[in-house]
Design a protein around this motif. Structure first.
Motif, PDB file in Angstrom:
ATOM      1  N   THR A  52       2.996  89.650  -6.511  1.00 37.39           N
ATOM      2  CA  THR A  52       3.736  88.235  -5.945  1.00 37.39           C
ATOM      3  C   THR A  52       4.656  88.448  -5.235  1.00 37.39           C
ATOM      4  OG1 THR A  52       2.348  87.543  -7.715  1.00 37.39           O
ATOM      5  CG2 THR A  52       3.648  86.015  -6.621  1.00 37.39           C
ATOM      6  N   LEU A  53       4.895  88.176  -3.849  1.00 38.22           N
ATOM      7  CA  LEU A  53       6.054  87.988  -3.288  1.00 38.22           C
ATOM      8  C   LEU A  53       6.988  86.972  -3.393  1.00 38.22           C
ATOM      9  CD1 LEU A  53       4.630  89.539   0.382  1.00 38.22           C
ATOM     10  CD2 LEU A  53       5.464  90.723  -1.784  1.00 38.22           C
ATOM     11  N   ILE A  54       8.098  87.064  -3.265  1.00 43.47           N
ATOM     12  CA  ILE A  54       9.049  85.770  -3.089  1.00 43.47           C
ATOM     13  C   ILE A  54       9.536  85.913  -1.897  1.00 43.47           C
ATOM     14  CG2 ILE A  54      11.184  85.053  -4.108  1.00 43.47           C
ATOM     15  CD1 ILE A  54      10.564  86.135  -6.732  1.00 43.47           C
ATOM     16  N   GLU A  55       9.457  84.758  -1.144  1.00 46.99           N
ATOM     17  CA  GLU A  55       9.898  84.435   0.242  1.00 46.99           C
ATOM     18  C   GLU A  55       9.430  85.541   1.098  1.00 46.99           C
ATOM     19  OE1 GLU A  55      11.142  81.503   1.500  1.00 46.99           O
ATOM     20  OE2 GLU A  55      11.273  80.706  -0.406  1.00 46.99           O
ATOM     21  N   GLY A  56       8.303  86.226   0.845  1.00 41.46           N
ATOM     22  CA  GLY A  56       7.997  87.124   1.551  1.00 41.46           C
ATOM     23  C   GLY A  56       8.111  88.425   1.499  1.00 41.46           C
ATOM     24  N   HIS A  57       9.028  88.892   0.345  1.00 40.79           N
ATOM     25  CA  HIS A  57       9.578  90.252  -0.039  1.00 40.79           C
ATOM     26  C   HIS A  57       9.365  90.535  -1.377  1.00 40.79           C
ATOM     27  CE1 HIS A  57      13.347  88.790  -2.171  1.00 40.79           C
ATOM     28  NE2 HIS A  57      13.114  87.983  -1.158  1.00 40.79           N
ATOM     29  N   LYS A  58       9.623  91.673  -1.725  1.00 36.84           N
ATOM     30  CA  LYS A  58       9.302  92.271  -3.205  1.00 36.84           C
ATOM     31  C   LYS A  58      10.332  91.972  -3.982  1.00 36.84           C
ATOM     32  CE  LYS A  58      10.189  96.540  -3.960  1.00 36.84           C
ATOM     33  NZ  LYS A  58      10.086  98.088  -3.901  1.00 36.84           N
ATOM     34  N   PRO A  59       9.949  91.045  -5.245  1.00 36.33           N
ATOM     35  CA  PRO A  59      10.974  90.745  -6.027  1.00 36.33           C
ATOM     36  C   PRO A  59      11.647  92.103  -6.553  1.00 36.33           C
ATOM     37  CG  PRO A  59       8.769  90.141  -6.757  1.00 36.33           C
ATOM     38  CD  PRO A  59       8.498  91.015  -5.451  1.00 36.33           C
ATOM     39  N   ILE A  60      12.687  91.879  -6.884  1.00 37.50           N
ATOM     40  CA  ILE A  60      13.665  93.315  -7.365  1.00 37.50           C
ATOM     41  C   ILE A  60      14.223  92.843  -8.770  1.00 37.50           C
ATOM     42  CG2 ILE A  60      14.130  94.183  -5.294  1.00 37.50           C
ATOM     43  CD1 ILE A  60      16.830  93.015  -5.411  1.00 37.50           C
ATOM     44  N   PRO A  76      22.889 101.098  -8.286  1.00 34.06           N
ATOM     45  CA  PRO A  76      21.538 101.388  -7.384  1.00 34.06           C
ATOM     46  C   PRO A  76      21.068 100.425  -6.833  1.00 34.06           C
ATOM     47  CG  PRO A  76      21.919 102.265  -9.705  1.00 34.06           C
ATOM     48  CD  PRO A  76      23.132 101.217  -9.416  1.00 34.06           C
ATOM     49  N   VAL A  77      20.382 100.566  -5.581  1.00 35.53           N
ATOM     50  CA  VAL A  77      20.053  99.441  -5.019  1.00 35.53           C
ATOM     51  C   VAL A  77      18.211 100.168  -4.472  1.00 35.53           C
ATOM     52  CG1 VAL A  77      19.459  98.151  -2.625  1.00 35.53           C
ATOM     53  CG2 VAL A  77      21.686  98.178  -4.115  1.00 35.53           C
ATOM     54  N   GLU A  78      17.417  99.281  -5.028  1.00 35.66           N
ATOM     55  CA  GLU A  78      15.988 100.020  -4.885  1.00 35.66           C
ATOM     56  C   GLU A  78      15.347  99.649  -3.389  1.00 35.66           C
ATOM     57  OE1 GLU A  78      12.624  97.695  -7.079  1.00 35.66           O
ATOM     58  OE2 GLU A  78      14.355  97.048  -8.239  1.00 35.66           O
ATOM     59  N   GLU A  79      14.735 100.494  -2.827  1.00 37.22           N
ATOM     60  CA  GLU A  79      13.689 100.288  -1.669  1.00 37.22           C
ATOM     61  C   GLU A  79      13.000  99.000  -1.498  1.00 37.22           C
ATOM     62  OE1 GLU A  79      10.502 100.238   0.852  1.00 37.22           O
ATOM     63  OE2 GLU A  79      10.295 100.291  -1.107  1.00 37.22           O
ATOM     64  N   GLY A  80      13.295  98.282  -0.614  1.00 33.76           N
ATOM     65  CA  GLY A  80      12.677  96.948  -0.289  1.00 33.76           C
ATOM     66  C   GLY A  80      13.499  95.845  -0.764  1.00 33.76           C
ATOM     67  N   SER A  81      14.879  96.134  -1.085  1.00 33.83           N
ATOM     68  CA  SER A  81      15.668  95.014  -1.516  1.00 33.83           C
ATOM     69  C   SER A  81      16.031  94.200  -0.422  1.00 33.83           C
ATOM     70  CB  SER A  81      16.845  95.686  -2.322  1.00 33.83           C
ATOM     71  OG  SER A  81      16.539  96.223  -3.507  1.00 33.83           O
ATOM     72  N   LYS A  82      15.921  93.109  -0.191  1.00 35.20           N
ATOM     73  CA  LYS A  82      16.662  92.254   0.455  1.00 35.20           C
ATOM     74  C   LYS A  82      17.944  91.897   0.303  1.00 35.20           C
ATOM     75  CE  LYS A  82      13.548  91.365   3.855  1.00 35.20           C
ATOM     76  NZ  LYS A  82      13.876  91.325   5.453  1.00 35.20           N
ATOM     77  N   VAL A  83      19.032  92.121   1.416  1.00 36.35           N
ATOM     78  CA  VAL A  83      20.614  92.009   1.050  1.00 36.35           C
ATOM     79  C   VAL A  83      20.965  91.058   2.153  1.00 36.35           C
ATOM     80  CG1 VAL A  83      22.593  93.153   0.703  1.00 36.35           C
ATOM     81  CG2 VAL A  83      20.719  94.424   0.680  1.00 36.35           C
ATOM     82  N   ILE A  84      21.428  89.810   1.551  1.00 33.28           N
ATOM     83  CA  ILE A  84      22.133  88.923   2.369  1.00 33.28           C
ATOM     84  C   ILE A  84      23.583  89.248   2.632  1.00 33.28           C
ATOM     85  CG2 ILE A  84      20.194  86.979   2.288  1.00 33.28           C
ATOM     86  CD1 ILE A  84      21.919  85.406   0.622  1.00 33.28           C
ATOM     87  N   CYS A  85      23.811  89.252   3.923  1.00 34.38           N
ATOM     88  CA  CYS A  85      25.360  89.583   4.447  1.00 34.38           C
ATOM     89  C   CYS A  85      26.138  88.417   4.876  1.00 34.38           C
ATOM     90  CB  CYS A  85      25.472  90.682   5.346  1.00 34.38           C
ATOM     91  SG  CYS A  85      24.507  92.188   4.757  1.00 34.38           S
ATOM     92  N   VAL A  86      26.619  87.601   3.939  1.00 32.85           N
ATOM     93  CA  VAL A  86      27.546  86.452   4.214  1.00 32.85           C
ATOM     94  C   VAL A  86      28.618  86.877   5.131  1.00 32.85           C
ATOM     95  CG1 VAL A  86      28.074  84.129   2.976  1.00 32.85           C
ATOM     96  CG2 VAL A  86      26.402  85.659   1.783  1.00 32.85           C
TER      97      VAL A  86
END
Ligand code: OVV
Length: 407
Positions: free
Chosen positions: A2-10, A310-320
Motif C-alpha cells: 500500500t503506497l502513501i501519497e504514491g510512494h513506499k512507506p518507510i 541510514p536512509v532506505e532506497e525509495g525514501s522521499k525527502v522533503i527539502c524545506v
C-alpha cells in the motif's frame, strides 16, 4: 504494497526525530515561520508519519541533500509521489524530473536559451513594460498588487520573451498553480488546482508546438536544437512546456513578495530608493526572506544516509528551502529584512545541477520592476491586510492592497 501519497512507506532509522505535523496544512502554508523553526529544532533529520516522508530544514543539511543528485534523484519526482511506483499527473519534465546523463543534454539547451546574454536582449522590453505599468498604476493610486502588478508584469513580458503567439494570462497562472501544488500531497489544494486541468493542460500543450511560436523567442531557440539534432521535435515541445511551467508563477510570486517586503519595511524601501545599487541584493534578500518555492523533494535512489542516519532506497525527502533560508545558524537575524544583506548562498533557487536555470531572467524581470518603482514611486503603503494564497510548494500572496504615492 500500500503506497502513501504514491510512494513506499518507510520506517525511519533509530534516533531520527518523529514529528506529528502536516507541513501542507493551510495555516502553516499561510504563515510558515513557526513551522520552519520547529522543523529545524527537531534535529538534522525528521520523520513525518502523516506522509511517511523524511524532512530537512536546517541550512547545511538541506543544501547538501538538495544538491546531492547521486544519492537523491529527481527522476522519481520532486513531489510526494514516486514516479517509479505511480504514474505522474503529466508526462515528466525532461529537465526537472530526470537525472544525469539525460539531464545534462536538456539542461545545456535551456541554459543557453536563458543565458545572461540572451536575457540582456530582453532588457528594453522589460524596462519599457515596467515603466508603462507603473505609470498606469500611479494613476490609480491604490492597487491590488497581486493582479495589477505581480501577475500583470510576467504574464505580459514572459510570453513575449518565449515568443508565444496566443496568450492566455489566466491559463498560464493557473497552470503554474497546478504544477506547484502537484508537488505536494493529494490534498484539497492540489485537487482544487487540478479542477480546471481538462481545459488548461491541452491549451498549454498546444501552445508549445513549433508553429505557435515566433521565430525570435526562447521557444525558437529551443526548437533550433531540434533542427541541429540535439533534441527531437517532441523534446523541444517538452522544454517549451518547462518554460511555461516554471517561468510564470515563480516570477509572479517574486514580484508580489518583493512588494510585500518593501511595503512592510519602509526604511528598507527608503534605502533601496536612495541607491539603485541595492536593487540586485534587495531581490536576493526577498528570495531569502520569503522563499517563493518553499519546499521541493527528492527520492533516495539507493540506500544512503543523511547526517549519519541510514536512509532506505525509495525514501522521499522533503527539502524545506524556506526553513533553510531562515536558519539562524546560517543567517544573522534571519527574520529581519535587509536590502543590503547580500545573502550569498540562499537556496531559494535550489542548489546543484538542478539549480534554477531561469534565475537570470527572473533577476532581469525583478530588476526592471524594482527599477521602475524606485524611479517613479515615493512611498509604498499597505492599504489593507495582505492575504496569502496557500500552495503546496509556493509561498505566494493572494491579495496585496497597497497605495503607490508618486514622487
Ligand atoms: C515546477 C517546475 C520547476 C522547474 C521546472 C519545471 C517545473 C518543468 O516543468 O520543467
Amino acid at each position: 504494497m500500500t503506497l502513501i501519497e504514491g510512494h513506499k512507506p518507510i520506517t525511519p532509522a533509530g534516533g531520527v526525530a518523529v514529528w506529528d505535523v502536516d507541513p501542507y496544512d493551510t495555516e502553516i502554508l499561510r504563515d510558515p515561520l513557526e513551522y520552519y523553526a520547529n522543523l529545524r529544532a527537531q534535529g538534522e533529520l525528521t520523520y513525518i508519519p502523516r506522509y511517511s516522508v523524511l524532512a530537512v530544514g536546517r541550512y547545511e543539511i538541506t543544501r547538501k541533500v538538495f544538491s546531492d543528485h547521486e544519492n537523491f534523484v529527481s527522476s522519481r519526482g520532486v513531489g510526494l509521489n514516486d514516479f517509479k511506483l505511480e504514474d505522474p499527473w503529466r508526462p515528466p519534465s525532461i529537465i526537472l524530473e530526470v537525472d544525469q546523463p539525460d539531464h545534462t543534454r536538456t539542461r545545456k539547451v535551456m541554459s543557453r536559451a536563458l543565458s545572461p546574454k540572451v536575457v540582456k536582449g530582453f532588457a528594453e522590453l522589460f524596462q519599457d513594460t515596467a515603466d508603462r505599468l507603473v505609470d498606469d498604476l500611479l494613476e490609480k493610486g491604490t492597487i491590488e498588487a497581486v493582479t495589477d502588478l505581480a501577475e500583470a508584469f510576467p504574464t505580459t513580458v514572459f510570453p513575449k520573451a518565449v515568443g508565444m503567439k496566443d496568450v492566455n494570462a489566466r491559463h498560464l497562472v493557473d497552470y503554474g498553480a497546478m504544477v506547484f501544488n502537484a508537488v505536494g500531497p493529494d490534498n484539497a489544494l492540489r485537487r482544487e488546482a487540478m479542477r480546471h486541468a481538462g481545459e488548461i493542460v491541452p491549451w498549454i500543450n498546444a501552445a508549445c508546438a513549433r508553429d505557435r511560436l515566433s521565430a525570435d523567442g526562447l521557444g525558437a531557440m529551443v526548437y533550433a536544437s531540434a533542427d541541429d539534432g540535439t533534441l527531437t521535435e517532441a523534446e523541444a515541445g517538452m522544454l517549451v512546456r518547462s518554460f511555461l511551467s516554471a517561468g510564470v508563477d515563480t516570477t509572479v510570486t517574486g514580484i508580489g513578495n518583493a512588494l510585500w517586503c518593501l511595503s512592510q519595511n519602509p526604511d528598507q524601501w527608503d534605502a533601496l530608493k536612495a541607491d539603485p545599487k541595492f536593487i540586485r541584493p534587495a531581490f536576493e534578500e526577498v528570495l531569502r526572506y520569503t522563499s517563493p518555492v518553499h519546499t521541493f523533494g527528492r527520492t533516495a535512489g539507493r540506500d544512503t544516509e543523511i547526517a549519519g542516519f541510514p536512509v532506505e532506497e525509495g525514501s522521499k525527502v522533503i527539502c524545506v528551502l524556506g526553513a533553510a533560508n531562515m536558519d539562524p545558524e546560517k543567517w544573522g537575524d534571519p527574520e529581519v529584512f535587509r536590502v543590503d544583506r547580500k545573502p550569498v548562498g540562499h537556496v531559494a533557487f535550489g542548489a546543484g545541477i538542478h539549480g534554477c536555470v531561469g534565475q537570470n531572467i527572473a533577476r532581469g524581470e525583478l530588476e526592471a520592476v524594482l527599477g521602475a518603482l524606485i524611479r517613479k514611486v515615493d512611498r509604498i503603503e499597505p492599504a489593507a491586510e495582505a492575504v496569502w494564497r496557500p500552495n503546496n510548494a509556493i509561498r505566494a500572496l493572494d491579495r496585496l492592497p497597497i497605495t503607490l504615492i508618486p514622487n
